[in-house]
Design an enzyme around this catalytic site. Structure first.
Site, PDB file in Angstrom:
ATOM      1  N   ASP A   1       0.941  -1.228   0.070  1.00 44.57           N
ATOM      2  CA  ASP A   1      -0.028  -0.073   0.162  1.00 44.57           C
ATOM      3  C   ASP A   1       1.030   1.151   0.013  1.00 44.57           C
ATOM      4  O   ASP A   1       1.828   1.416   0.563  1.00 44.57           O
ATOM      5  CB  ASP A   1      -0.919  -0.077   1.341  1.00 44.57           C
ATOM      6  CG  ASP A   1      -2.011  -0.967   1.047  1.00 44.57           C
ATOM      7  OD1 ASP A   1      -2.068  -2.059   0.824  1.00 44.57           O
ATOM      8  OD2 ASP A   1      -3.093  -0.131   1.430  1.00 44.57           O
TER       9      ASP A   1
ATOM     10  N   ASP B   1      -9.335   2.577  -8.646  1.00 44.34           N
ATOM     11  CA  ASP B   1      -9.345   1.318  -7.736  1.00 44.34           C
ATOM     12  C   ASP B   1      -9.252   1.623  -6.438  1.00 44.34           C
ATOM     13  O   ASP B   1      -8.516   2.175  -5.793  1.00 44.34           O
ATOM     14  CB  ASP B   1      -8.177   0.374  -8.250  1.00 44.34           C
ATOM     15  CG  ASP B   1      -8.233  -1.165  -7.832  1.00 44.34           C
ATOM     16  OD1 ASP B   1      -9.157  -1.685  -8.207  1.00 44.34           O
ATOM     17  OD2 ASP B   1      -7.264  -1.527  -7.035  1.00 44.34           O
TER      18      ASP B   1
ATOM     19  N   HIS C   1      -9.734   2.347   0.421  1.00 42.24           N
ATOM     20  CA  HIS C   1      -8.499   1.837   1.203  1.00 42.24           C
ATOM     21  C   HIS C   1      -7.312   2.778   1.005  1.00 42.24           C
ATOM     22  O   HIS C   1      -6.206   2.437   1.365  1.00 42.24           O
ATOM     23  CB  HIS C   1      -8.169   0.306   0.545  1.00 42.24           C
ATOM     24  CG  HIS C   1      -9.329  -0.469   0.872  1.00 42.24           C
ATOM     25  ND1 HIS C   1      -9.785  -0.975   1.909  1.00 42.24           N
ATOM     26  CD2 HIS C   1      -9.811  -1.200   0.057  1.00 42.24           C
ATOM     27  CE1 HIS C   1     -10.804  -1.741   1.818  1.00 42.24           C
ATOM     28  NE2 HIS C   1     -10.888  -2.038   0.762  1.00 42.24           N
TER      29      HIS C   1
ATOM     30  N   GLU D   1     -14.152   3.209  -7.080  1.00 43.13           N
ATOM     31  CA  GLU D   1     -14.682   1.847  -6.493  1.00 43.13           C
ATOM     32  C   GLU D   1     -14.785   1.735  -4.834  1.00 43.13           C
ATOM     33  O   GLU D   1     -13.482   1.688  -4.277  1.00 43.13           O
ATOM     34  CB  GLU D   1     -13.489   0.740  -6.913  1.00 43.13           C
ATOM     35  CG  GLU D   1     -14.181  -0.592  -6.485  1.00 43.13           C
ATOM     36  CD  GLU D   1     -13.002  -1.668  -6.144  1.00 43.13           C
ATOM     37  OE1 GLU D   1     -13.285  -2.894  -6.438  1.00 43.13           O
ATOM     38  OE2 GLU D   1     -11.730  -1.184  -6.148  1.00 43.13           O
TER      39      GLU D   1
END
Ligand SMILES: [Ca+2]
Ligand SMILES: [Ca+2]
Length: 494
Positions: free
Chosen positions: A170, A201, A205, A238
């Site tokens: 990440d 995408d 997160h 998303e």
């Protein structure tokens, strides 16, 4: 805002069309099928990632400004983009900036040298710090099954955070250098190459769970960068979560995918029962609107991460037609996942919902990618495009008619400020709604059950007596009585 594409189409690049006989779908393959897509009525394409990557799906990027040679060259991409624009269509890239590949030069330098300027492009912590923060494990989410997101870097006292898989570390947006690099990538594609927007995408997160509240601020800043580069550019996030969590992302992103709607339609197709779809949608619109009254609701039956709608429908073509009729008559900006329009099938694992598209019934069709041998979307189970084109009753022509209908009637074409209101009385086997409009409202009714339904109109419904569309051939409306066969839909005007 410039005119929004009324119908969009997601292409899993590897599986769409192969132009050079290596068995892998590619950019020139897509370019060769633009007339098919334009003829279908599609106005925008979302391509899954095309950057250099070590996986077949390419959601782990090694270089954000290059094209993976498996898919073609930057010149091929520019030609594809020109072909898209010549047809009045738009092209959206998949921008995967939650994480990179472990093979990205940023990570390769970060993992080798703790003093590298790229070290803080990622999340690094000692086990003690991880334990002190209480973040050693993460809760599984619909899109990520990893429980232990901290991964060892041999010889390094610190571990790195990778929530999907250890091969996709990440990125850390507390790093100003990273933000500037990512914004540079955004500007490059928008202004130097001329793409029309991005699908973002894993947007929810971007920050890890212990800093989750910073996500919204990040996407607001990102949205400003996009608008500065091109005020008309489009963004769709998303945010794979309930509508409550999706809603604030509309502050920074023009559109977000509506996962709750996707699952609601799937449940309707699987069970034949309505649990209050129209009311739930109206509630979601109110939620979205509190953060941005001009939100764009990006709708879909499924995407490349979900069991194909054809398999949700157990291969039943009537149910697939029903699903299409719902998607294409409800408000929003619909995305068709490649192959839904010909009834492609597929269940997990992921490769099986991403099988090669079927252009013709030829065993050796050179257009059909061969990188994977189909298990679900075999020629025996799914009729190829070439077989469906001449058949007026085919699923493909059903899609085509619905797309044309959507574009033809302003009440159906409306995207911003969704115009939806329930119709008829409550019946769990019927879904009925008005798409309101000052002069040309329409009434849509779906029989979601496996039996013919006789429906008696009330006063308001009775004024809708002109059939604009219906699933099957013969008219079924007489006065205020409607006879709707199993899984069929009707659209009425005044
Ligand atoms: Ca190829
Ligand atoms: Ca992240």
């Amino acid at each position: 805002m410039s005119t929004l594409p009324k119908v969009c189409y997601e292409i899993f690049v590897r599986s769409f069309c192969d132009s050079n006989g290596d068995g892998i779908g590619d950019l020139n393959g897509i370019a060769s099928k633009l007339d098919y897509l334009h003829d279908l009525g599609v106005e925008a394409l979302w391509l899954t990632p095309i950057h250099p990557s070590s996986t077949y799906h390419k959601y782990d990027v090694q270089d954000y400004t290059a094209i993976d040679p498996e898919y073609g060259s930057l010149d091929d991409f520019r030609r594809l983009l020109a072909g898209v624009h010549q047809r009045g269509m738009k092209l959206y890239m998949d921008l995967v900036v939650n994480h990179t590949s472990v093979h990205h030069p940023w990570f390769e330098q970060a993992r080798l040298d703790a003093n590298s300027p790229y070290r803080n492009y990622y999340w690094w912590m000692t086990q003690d710090r991880i334990d002190a923060l209480g973040v050693a494990q993460r809760e599984q989410t619909a899109d990520a099954h990893e429980i232990n997101p901290w991964h060892a870097n041999p010889g390094d006292p610190e571990r790195y955070y990778a929530m999907f898989w250890k091969g996709m570390p990440d990125l850390n947006y507390d790093s100003e250098g990273l933000r500037e690099d990512v914004y540079g990538i955004v500007r490059y594609w928008l202004t130097e190459v001329g793409v029309d927007g991005f699908r973002l995408d894993a947007a929810r997160h971007i920050y890890p769970p212990w800093l989750r509240e910073k996500n919204i601020e990040f996407w607001e800043e990102f949205g400003q960068v996009v608008r500065q580069a091109n005020p008309d550019a489009y963004t769709v996030g998303e945010v794979w979560a309930k509508a409550e969590e999706v809603a604030p992302y509309f502050k920074g992103l023009k559109a977000n995918f509506h996962f709750d709607l996707s699952f609601a339609i799937q449940r309707i197709i699987a069970t034949g029962k309505d649990a209050g779809l129209v009311e739930a949608l109206m509630r979601d619109y109110r939620l979205f609107g509190t953060h941005n009254p001009d939100f764009v609701d990006a709708t879909m039956l499924t995407n490349h991460d979900q069991v194909r709608i054809g398999s949700v429908a157990d291969g039943n073509l009537d149910k697939m037609k029903l699903a299409a009729a719902m998607l294409l008559t409800l408000p929003g900006q619909p995305y068709i996942y490649y192959g839904e329009e010909i009834g492609m099938l597929g269940r997990k694992p992921d490769e099986r919902i991403r099988e090669p598209f079927l252009w013709t019934d030829r065993r050796d069709d050179p257009d059909r990618p061969r990188w994977i041998k189909p298990l679900y979307s075999r020629r025996a189970a799914v009729r190829a495009v070439s077989l469906q084109v001449p058949d007026p009753d085919s699923l493909l022509n059903h899609y085509k008619r619905l797309i044309a209908l959507r574009k033809q009637h302003p009440a159906l074409a409306q995207i911003v400020r969704p115009n939806l209101r329930p119709a008829l009385g409550y019946d769990r086997k019927i879904i009925a709604y008005y798409r309101t409009h000052p002069t040309e409202p329409v009434l849509v009714i779906h029989n979601i059950s496996g039996r013919t339904k006789l429906i008696k109109f009330g006063e308001e419904e009775s004024s809708f007596n002109r059939i604009l569309f219906q699933t099957q051939g013969t008219p079924t409306l007489s006065g205020s009585r409607l006879r709707l066969t199993a899984y069929s839909s009707i659209v009425l005007g005044k």
